[in-house]
Design a protein around this motif. Structure first.
Motif, PDB file in Angstrom:
ATOM      1  N   GLY A  71     -13.597 -13.386  18.462  1.00 19.79           N
ATOM      2  CA  GLY A  71     -12.450 -14.275  18.576  1.00 19.79           C
ATOM      3  C   GLY A  71     -11.414 -14.171  17.478  1.00 19.79           C
ATOM      4  O   GLY A  71     -10.518 -14.998  17.414  1.00 19.79           O
ATOM      5  N   TYR A  72     -11.502 -13.173  16.597  1.00 18.71           N
ATOM      6  CA  TYR A  72     -10.412 -12.955  15.661  1.00 18.71           C
ATOM      7  C   TYR A  72      -9.204 -12.565  16.501  1.00 18.71           C
ATOM      8  O   TYR A  72      -9.353 -11.889  17.522  1.00 18.71           O
ATOM      9  CB  TYR A  72     -10.717 -11.797  14.715  1.00 18.71           C
ATOM     10  CG  TYR A  72     -11.837 -11.997  13.726  1.00 18.71           C
ATOM     11  CD1 TYR A  72     -11.579 -11.995  12.357  1.00 18.71           C
ATOM     12  CD2 TYR A  72     -13.156 -12.130  14.134  1.00 18.71           C
ATOM     13  CE1 TYR A  72     -12.599 -12.126  11.430  1.00 18.71           C
ATOM     14  CE2 TYR A  72     -14.187 -12.268  13.225  1.00 18.71           C
ATOM     15  CZ  TYR A  72     -13.907 -12.262  11.869  1.00 18.71           C
ATOM     16  OH  TYR A  72     -14.920 -12.390  10.964  1.00 18.71           O
ATOM     17  N   SER A  73      -8.023 -12.949  16.094  1.00 16.72           N
ATOM     18  CA  SER A  73      -6.844 -12.540  16.856  1.00 16.72           C
ATOM     19  C   SER A  73      -5.822 -11.930  15.901  1.00 16.72           C
ATOM     20  O   SER A  73      -5.641 -12.394  14.787  1.00 16.72           O
ATOM     21  CB  SER A  73      -6.243 -13.716  17.625  1.00 16.72           C
ATOM     22  OG  SER A  73      -5.759 -14.703  16.748  1.00 16.72           O
TER      23      SER A  73
ATOM     24  N   HIS B 246     -20.367  -9.483  10.979  1.00 14.53           N
ATOM     25  CA  HIS B 246     -18.958  -9.695  10.644  1.00 14.53           C
ATOM     26  C   HIS B 246     -18.758 -11.016   9.926  1.00 14.53           C
ATOM     27  O   HIS B 246     -17.923 -11.129   9.028  1.00 14.53           O
ATOM     28  CB  HIS B 246     -18.058  -9.611  11.885  1.00 14.53           C
ATOM     29  CG  HIS B 246     -18.185 -10.764  12.813  1.00 14.53           C
ATOM     30  ND1 HIS B 246     -17.550 -11.964  12.624  1.00 14.53           N
ATOM     31  CD2 HIS B 246     -18.913 -10.900  13.944  1.00 14.53           C
ATOM     32  CE1 HIS B 246     -17.875 -12.785  13.607  1.00 14.53           C
ATOM     33  NE2 HIS B 246     -18.703 -12.162  14.414  1.00 14.53           N
ATOM     34  N   SER B 247     -19.522 -12.035  10.272  1.00 12.83           N
ATOM     35  CA  SER B 247     -19.409 -13.341   9.623  1.00 12.83           C
ATOM     36  C   SER B 247     -19.887 -13.264   8.175  1.00 12.83           C
ATOM     37  O   SER B 247     -19.239 -13.781   7.272  1.00 12.83           O
ATOM     38  CB  SER B 247     -20.227 -14.376  10.406  1.00 12.83           C
ATOM     39  OG  SER B 247     -20.205 -15.631   9.753  1.00 12.83           O
TER      40      SER B 247
ATOM     41  N   ASP C  79     -24.066 -16.273  21.959  1.00 10.10           N
ATOM     42  CA  ASP C  79     -24.375 -15.251  22.945  1.00 10.10           C
ATOM     43  C   ASP C  79     -23.375 -14.091  22.948  1.00 10.10           C
ATOM     44  O   ASP C  79     -23.499 -13.170  23.750  1.00 10.10           O
ATOM     45  CB  ASP C  79     -24.489 -15.866  24.339  1.00 10.10           C
ATOM     46  CG  ASP C  79     -23.195 -16.528  24.792  1.00 10.10           C
ATOM     47  OD1 ASP C  79     -22.324 -16.801  23.946  1.00 10.10           O
ATOM     48  OD2 ASP C  79     -23.071 -16.790  25.997  1.00 10.10           O
ATOM     49  N   ALA C  80     -22.375 -14.123  22.074  1.00 12.49           N
ATOM     50  CA  ALA C  80     -21.413 -13.023  22.005  1.00 12.49           C
ATOM     51  C   ALA C  80     -22.157 -11.747  21.593  1.00 12.49           C
ATOM     52  O   ALA C  80     -23.035 -11.781  20.742  1.00 12.49           O
ATOM     53  CB  ALA C  80     -20.308 -13.337  21.002  1.00 12.49           C
ATOM     54  N   PRO C  81     -21.812 -10.615  22.211  1.00 10.57           N
ATOM     55  CA  PRO C  81     -22.532  -9.358  21.958  1.00 10.57           C
ATOM     56  C   PRO C  81     -22.108  -8.692  20.657  1.00 10.57           C
ATOM     57  O   PRO C  81     -21.393  -7.699  20.663  1.00 10.57           O
ATOM     58  CB  PRO C  81     -22.151  -8.508  23.170  1.00 10.57           C
ATOM     59  CG  PRO C  81     -20.773  -8.985  23.514  1.00 10.57           C
ATOM     60  CD  PRO C  81     -20.764 -10.462  23.207  1.00 10.57           C
ATOM     61  N   VAL C  82     -22.497  -9.275  19.558  1.00  9.70           N
ATOM     62  CA  VAL C  82     -22.142  -8.730  18.251  1.00  9.70           C
ATOM     63  C   VAL C  82     -23.411  -8.407  17.468  1.00  9.70           C
ATOM     64  O   VAL C  82     -24.480  -8.939  17.725  1.00  9.70           O
ATOM     65  CB  VAL C  82     -21.248  -9.710  17.451  1.00  9.70           C
ATOM     66  CG1 VAL C  82     -19.930  -9.966  18.168  1.00  9.70           C
ATOM     67  CG2 VAL C  82     -21.966 -11.006  17.177  1.00  9.70           C
TER      68      VAL C  82
ATOM     69  N   ARG D  99     -17.525  -0.443  14.552  1.00  9.52           N
ATOM     70  CA  ARG D  99     -18.372  -1.471  15.174  1.00  9.52           C
ATOM     71  C   ARG D  99     -17.935  -2.857  14.715  1.00  9.52           C
ATOM     72  O   ARG D  99     -17.853  -3.798  15.501  1.00  9.52           O
ATOM     73  CB  ARG D  99     -19.853  -1.223  14.834  1.00  9.52           C
ATOM     74  CG  ARG D  99     -20.803  -2.338  15.253  1.00  9.52           C
ATOM     75  CD  ARG D  99     -20.783  -2.535  16.781  1.00  9.52           C
ATOM     76  NE  ARG D  99     -21.421  -3.748  17.216  1.00  9.52           N
ATOM     77  CZ  ARG D  99     -22.635  -3.814  17.733  1.00  9.52           C
ATOM     78  NH1 ARG D  99     -23.379  -2.737  17.838  1.00  9.52           N
ATOM     79  NH2 ARG D  99     -23.117  -4.968  18.135  1.00  9.52           N
ATOM     80  N   LEU D 100     -17.634  -2.991  13.433  1.00 12.11           N
ATOM     81  CA  LEU D 100     -17.242  -4.297  12.920  1.00 12.11           C
ATOM     82  C   LEU D 100     -15.956  -4.778  13.572  1.00 12.11           C
ATOM     83  O   LEU D 100     -15.849  -5.949  13.958  1.00 12.11           O
ATOM     84  CB  LEU D 100     -17.090  -4.275  11.405  1.00 12.11           C
ATOM     85  CG  LEU D 100     -16.945  -5.691  10.846  1.00 12.11           C
ATOM     86  CD1 LEU D 100     -18.313  -6.309  10.629  1.00 12.11           C
ATOM     87  CD2 LEU D 100     -16.127  -5.717   9.606  1.00 12.11           C
ATOM     88  N   MET D 101     -14.977  -3.882  13.722  1.00 13.49           N
ATOM     89  CA  MET D 101     -13.714  -4.292  14.349  1.00 13.49           C
ATOM     90  C   MET D 101     -13.932  -4.702  15.806  1.00 13.49           C
ATOM     91  O   MET D 101     -13.335  -5.679  16.272  1.00 13.49           O
ATOM     92  CB  MET D 101     -12.678  -3.175  14.233  1.00 13.49           C
ATOM     93  CG  MET D 101     -12.151  -3.026  12.812  1.00 13.49           C
ATOM     94  SD  MET D 101     -10.815  -1.820  12.652  1.00 13.49           S
ATOM     95  CE  MET D 101     -11.737  -0.295  12.583  1.00 13.49           C
ATOM     96  N   ALA D 102     -14.788  -3.991  16.521  1.00 14.52           N
ATOM     97  CA  ALA D 102     -15.099  -4.381  17.903  1.00 14.52           C
ATOM     98  C   ALA D 102     -15.759  -5.758  17.926  1.00 14.52           C
ATOM     99  O   ALA D 102     -15.454  -6.594  18.791  1.00 14.52           O
ATOM    100  CB  ALA D 102     -16.002  -3.337  18.555  1.00 14.52           C
TER     101      ALA D 102
END
Length: 167
Positions: free
Chosen positions: A133-135, A72-73, A12-15, A124-127
């Motif tokens: 959850g990348y840190s 992104h994945s 459900d993450a808004p990606v 957009r990809l960085m957001a």
């Protein structure tokens, strides 16, 4: 540690997802790097997925994804294969990371390649990386990319993996 990935937040993450951009452009981008994008049917498990759920998977020169796979994945897993030496790529299955330096290079390259996908782009990809959850030690993908990724850029450059044309 420069870049790290924690367990994904969930579906459900808004990606941005592959359904948002279609498979054709992603397939063409991967083909330029001698990779094959394999489309997995909705609801089916994704072969070679490290995180499971909707996350992309890798096996040798193939990247597996569904329409609900985050862009992104897909790019991250594809970049793991791109940065892997040819002799190791053939044996990769699910867990593609070899070192922290390679992980950082993978993150850097996925940000660069996002600009090659219409409707995606690096911002957009960085957001999406941050949302998922990348840190990064500087707090965000953008801060890392712009101010703390010299080692990743150098790692890619030393192996001839930086795009030649200005972006």
């Amino acid at each position: 540690m420069d870049a790290a990935i924690t367990a994904p937040h969930g579906s459900d993450a808004p990606v941005q997802r592959l359904a948002d951009i279609g498979f054709a452009a992603a397939r063409a981008l991967l083909a330029r790097h001698a990779l094959v994008l394999v489309e997995v049917a909705a609801g089916e498990p994704i072969p070679g997925s490290y995180w499971g759920d909707s996350e992309a998977g890798v096996i040798a020169h193939e990247v597996y994804a569904r329409a609900d796979t985050p862009v992104h994945s897909l790019l991250h897993e594809a970049c793991h294969l791109i940065v892997a030496p040819a002799e190791r790529r053939a044996s990769i299955h699910t867990d593609a990371s070899d070192s922290q330096a390679e992980e950082d290079a993978t993150c850097y390259l996925q940000i660069l390649l996002a600009d090659d996908l219409a409707g995606v782009g690096s911002a957009r990809l960085m957001a999406d990386m941050d949302a998922w959850g990348y840190s990064f030690r500087l707090g965000s993908a953008r801060a890392w990319f712009e101010h703390d990724a010299d080692d990743a850029r150098a790692w890619l450059a030393a192996r001839g993996l930086l795009p030649q044309a200005p972006r």
